[in-house]
Write a protein that holds these residues in place. Structure first.
Motif, PDB file in Angstrom:
ATOM      1  N   PRO A 132       0.773  -1.238  -0.036  1.00 52.34           N
ATOM      2  CA  PRO A 132      -0.017  -0.090   0.034  1.00 52.34           C
ATOM      3  C   PRO A 132       0.989   1.439  -0.071  1.00 52.34           C
ATOM      4  O   PRO A 132       0.325   2.459  -0.212  1.00 52.34           O
ATOM      5  N   ALA A 133       2.144   0.997   0.257  1.00 50.49           N
ATOM      6  CA  ALA A 133       3.053   2.332   0.129  1.00 50.49           C
ATOM      7  C   ALA A 133       2.808   2.786  -1.375  1.00 50.49           C
ATOM      8  O   ALA A 133       3.106   3.830  -1.865  1.00 50.49           O
ATOM      9  N   ARG A 134       2.586   2.021  -2.353  1.00 43.98           N
ATOM     10  CA  ARG A 134       2.529   2.400  -3.488  1.00 43.98           C
ATOM     11  C   ARG A 134       1.299   2.432  -4.260  1.00 43.98           C
ATOM     12  O   ARG A 134       0.956   3.239  -5.168  1.00 43.98           O
ATOM     13  N   LEU A 135       0.408   1.458  -4.055  1.00 46.65           N
ATOM     14  CA  LEU A 135      -0.672   1.238  -4.448  1.00 46.65           C
ATOM     15  C   LEU A 135      -1.805   1.923  -3.555  1.00 46.65           C
ATOM     16  O   LEU A 135      -1.894   1.816  -2.625  1.00 46.65           O
ATOM     17  N   GLY A 136      -2.935   2.343  -4.272  1.00 46.77           N
ATOM     18  CA  GLY A 136      -3.978   2.796  -3.291  1.00 46.77           C
ATOM     19  C   GLY A 136      -4.684   1.699  -2.726  1.00 46.77           C
ATOM     20  O   GLY A 136      -5.049   0.583  -3.400  1.00 46.77           O
ATOM     21  N   ALA A 137      -5.247   1.597  -1.581  1.00 49.29           N
ATOM     22  CA  ALA A 137      -5.791   0.514  -0.821  1.00 49.29           C
ATOM     23  C   ALA A 137      -6.930   0.914   0.181  1.00 49.29           C
ATOM     24  O   ALA A 137      -6.565   2.192   0.764  1.00 49.29           O
ATOM     25  N   ALA A 138      -7.980   0.308   0.004  1.00 53.09           N
ATOM     26  CA  ALA A 138      -9.339   0.816   0.829  1.00 53.09           C
ATOM     27  C   ALA A 138      -8.836   0.360   2.406  1.00 53.09           C
ATOM     28  O   ALA A 138      -7.888  -0.613   2.589  1.00 53.09           O
ATOM     29  N   LEU A 139      -9.477   0.950   3.215  1.00 55.26           N
ATOM     30  CA  LEU A 139      -9.518   0.659   4.698  1.00 55.26           C
ATOM     31  C   LEU A 139      -8.009   0.618   5.489  1.00 55.26           C
ATOM     32  O   LEU A 139      -7.947  -0.182   6.316  1.00 55.26           O
ATOM     33  N   VAL A 140      -7.090   1.157   4.819  1.00 49.14           N
ATOM     34  CA  VAL A 140      -5.940   1.142   5.460  1.00 49.14           C
ATOM     35  C   VAL A 140      -5.624   2.479   6.221  1.00 49.14           C
ATOM     36  O   VAL A 140      -4.487   2.528   6.982  1.00 49.14           O
ATOM     37  N   GLY A 141      -6.041   3.198   6.263  1.00 49.86           N
ATOM     38  CA  GLY A 141      -6.432   4.792   7.008  1.00 49.86           C
ATOM     39  C   GLY A 141      -4.911   5.269   6.647  1.00 49.86           C
ATOM     40  O   GLY A 141      -4.728   5.439   5.549  1.00 49.86           O
ATOM     41  N   MET A 177      -2.082   4.365   7.374  1.00 50.31           N
ATOM     42  CA  MET A 177      -0.907   3.286   7.217  1.00 50.31           C
ATOM     43  C   MET A 177      -0.505   3.520   5.930  1.00 50.31           C
ATOM     44  O   MET A 177       0.876   3.707   5.662  1.00 50.31           O
ATOM     45  N   GLY A 178      -1.156   3.624   4.668  1.00 57.98           N
ATOM     46  CA  GLY A 178      -0.710   3.876   3.503  1.00 57.98           C
ATOM     47  C   GLY A 178       0.118   5.119   3.208  1.00 57.98           C
ATOM     48  O   GLY A 178       1.425   4.851   2.808  1.00 57.98           O
ATOM     49  N   PRO A 179      -0.359   6.332   3.773  1.00 58.93           N
ATOM     50  CA  PRO A 179       0.452   7.482   3.688  1.00 58.93           C
ATOM     51  C   PRO A 179       1.771   7.347   4.413  1.00 58.93           C
ATOM     52  O   PRO A 179       2.736   7.977   4.015  1.00 58.93           O
ATOM     53  N   ALA A 180       1.694   6.721   5.631  1.00 60.92           N
ATOM     54  CA  ALA A 180       3.007   6.324   6.380  1.00 60.92           C
ATOM     55  C   ALA A 180       3.801   5.625   5.753  1.00 60.92           C
ATOM     56  O   ALA A 180       5.228   6.228   5.576  1.00 60.92           O
ATOM     57  N   TRP A 181       3.553   4.614   5.136  1.00 56.56           N
ATOM     58  CA  TRP A 181       4.473   3.806   4.378  1.00 56.56           C
ATOM     59  C   TRP A 181       4.934   4.564   3.045  1.00 56.56           C
ATOM     60  O   TRP A 181       6.118   4.505   3.078  1.00 56.56           O
ATOM     61  N   ALA A 182       4.251   5.237   2.628  1.00 56.96           N
ATOM     62  CA  ALA A 182       4.778   6.179   1.405  1.00 56.96           C
ATOM     63  C   ALA A 182       5.692   7.293   1.815  1.00 56.96           C
ATOM     64  O   ALA A 182       6.627   7.324   1.100  1.00 56.96           O
ATOM     65  N   ALA A 183       5.436   7.688   2.737  1.00 55.95           N
ATOM     66  CA  ALA A 183       6.198   8.794   3.555  1.00 55.95           C
ATOM     67  C   ALA A 183       7.628   8.074   3.819  1.00 55.95           C
ATOM     68  O   ALA A 183       8.688   8.735   3.526  1.00 55.95           O
ATOM     69  N   MET A 184       7.666   6.815   4.154  1.00 53.85           N
ATOM     70  CA  MET A 184       9.010   6.139   4.597  1.00 53.85           C
ATOM     71  C   MET A 184       9.728   6.078   3.215  1.00 53.85           C
ATOM     72  O   MET A 184      11.075   6.361   3.393  1.00 53.85           O
ATOM     73  N   GLU A 185       9.090   5.698   2.190  1.00 55.18           N
ATOM     74  CA  GLU A 185       9.871   5.587   0.697  1.00 55.18           C
ATOM     75  C   GLU A 185      10.158   6.764   0.544  1.00 55.18           C
ATOM     76  O   GLU A 185      11.438   7.009  -0.333  1.00 55.18           O
ATOM     77  N   ALA A 186       9.657   8.014   0.641  1.00 58.66           N
ATOM     78  CA  ALA A 186      10.201   9.497   0.323  1.00 58.66           C
ATOM     79  C   ALA A 186      11.356   9.669   1.253  1.00 58.66           C
ATOM     80  O   ALA A 186      12.379  10.205   0.665  1.00 58.66           O
ATOM     81  N   SER A 238       7.679  -5.490   0.236  1.00 60.94           N
ATOM     82  CA  SER A 238       6.960  -6.895  -0.170  1.00 60.94           C
ATOM     83  C   SER A 238       5.384  -6.834  -0.003  1.00 60.94           C
ATOM     84  O   SER A 238       4.807  -5.707   0.122  1.00 60.94           O
ATOM     85  N   THR A 239       4.757  -8.075  -0.465  1.00 57.44           N
ATOM     86  CA  THR A 239       3.310  -7.845   0.064  1.00 57.44           C
ATOM     87  C   THR A 239       3.196  -8.232   1.485  1.00 57.44           C
ATOM     88  O   THR A 239       4.240  -8.451   2.181  1.00 57.44           O
ATOM     89  N   GLY A 240       1.962  -8.256   2.125  1.00 54.26           N
ATOM     90  CA  GLY A 240       1.854  -8.891   3.273  1.00 54.26           C
ATOM     91  C   GLY A 240       2.346 -10.266   3.450  1.00 54.26           C
ATOM     92  O   GLY A 240       2.137 -11.148   2.548  1.00 54.26           O
ATOM     93  N   MET A 241       2.774 -10.594   4.739  1.00 54.34           N
ATOM     94  CA  MET A 241       3.477 -12.206   4.782  1.00 54.34           C
ATOM     95  C   MET A 241       2.456 -12.735   5.914  1.00 54.34           C
ATOM     96  O   MET A 241       2.611 -12.376   6.875  1.00 54.34           O
TER      97      MET A 241
END
Length: 264
Positions: A148-157, A159-168, A189-192
């Motif tokens: 979700p750092a790269r893909l738009g995903a529902a119901l992640v609140g 978290m997605g923006p947080a992971w994208a910020a880490m990559e930035a 990775s994907t979720g494991m």
């Protein structure tokens, strides 16, 4: 061995991802300094590494605490005389209350909590390590994000923006420290399903969608080219390669381990 004579600090070493990477680094010859908020979990990983012939030391460190992080890195650097790898694998906040909830129903605090926590921790650990690495002219800052750092995903609140910020942040660290010999790399990775965290996350999402957890997992895996999730061993082995001298051409980038879920 890929990491002979290397010194690595791993935060969140008591967790599935941190522990797997710690064991692999040690197997490849690194001296590993493990930390986490729960000392018992970290000590168990350290004992396994030592029993297998590796070198590991366990510390209790809250990676959200500036003073604790700085003190720990100073101790490691004084002990080893160098710092070659810093890997932050912590999960700073619990998933219930932040994921599996429609974004319009989240409170401001629930949305911003992961963004604040992930950014604070990764800034603190990267800053502490980069200061030493820049002085010695070498080192690798490593982090891990899910898709979700790269893909738009529902119901992640948040978290997605947080992971994208880490990559930035990863890209910015490379830009600032690359000329001084310090590389910054992110593993995506994907979720494991092997991890306790993703068991909770998949359960939250499945419940929100009104389907069994196994069905949700099957749907996610059906989106990949290999029709399966990333494995802990794949992430750990790639981490060891990328932080080794053989991975020296990689910095300021994300290593894509999503098995085709994301196609670059």
């Amino acid at each position: 061995m890929l990491l002979e004579n290397k010194t690595a600090v791993i935060y969140g070493a008591g967790g599935a991802i941190g522990g797997a990477v710690a064991r692999t680094f040690a197997r490849e010859g690194a001296k590993v300094f493990l930390s986490g908020r729960t000392l018992g979990k970290v000590e168990r990983v350290a004992k396994e590494i030592v029993a297998a012939g590796g070198t590991a030391t366990a510390f209790q460190v809250d990676a959200l605490d500036e003073e604790a992080v700085e003190s720990h890195v100073a101790t490691v650097f004084k002990s080893s005389g160098r710092l070659d790898v810093s890997f932050n694998a912590i999960t700073p906040i619990p998933q219930p209350g932040t994921q599996g909830i429609p974004i319009a129903q989240l409170s401001v605090d629930s949305f911003t909590a992961p963004i604040t926590a992930y950014m604070r921790s990764h800034f603190l650990t990267a800053r502490a390590a980069a200061r030493r690495m820049a002085g010695q002219g070498s080192g690798v800052l490593l982090m891990h994000t899910p898709e979700p750092a790269r893909l738009g995903a529902a119901l992640v609140g948040g978290m997605g923006p947080a992971w994208a910020a880490m990559e930035a942040l990863n890209r910015n660290l490379s830009a600032e420290f690359g000329a001084r010999g310090v590389r910054a790399i992110c593993l995506r990775s994907t979720g494991m399903p092997e991890t306790e965290t993703i068991e909770v996350v998949f359960g939250l999402h499945a419940s929100a969608m009104g389907i069994p957890r196994e069905q949700f997992l099957g749907f996610i895996e059906s989106l990949t080219h290999r029709k399966r999730s990333s494995k802990l061993s794949e992430v750990a082995d790639m981490a060891a390669f990328l932080v080794s001298d053989r991975g020296s051409g990689m910095t300021g980038t994300v290593a894509n381990l999503t098995g085709g879920l994301i196609v670059d």
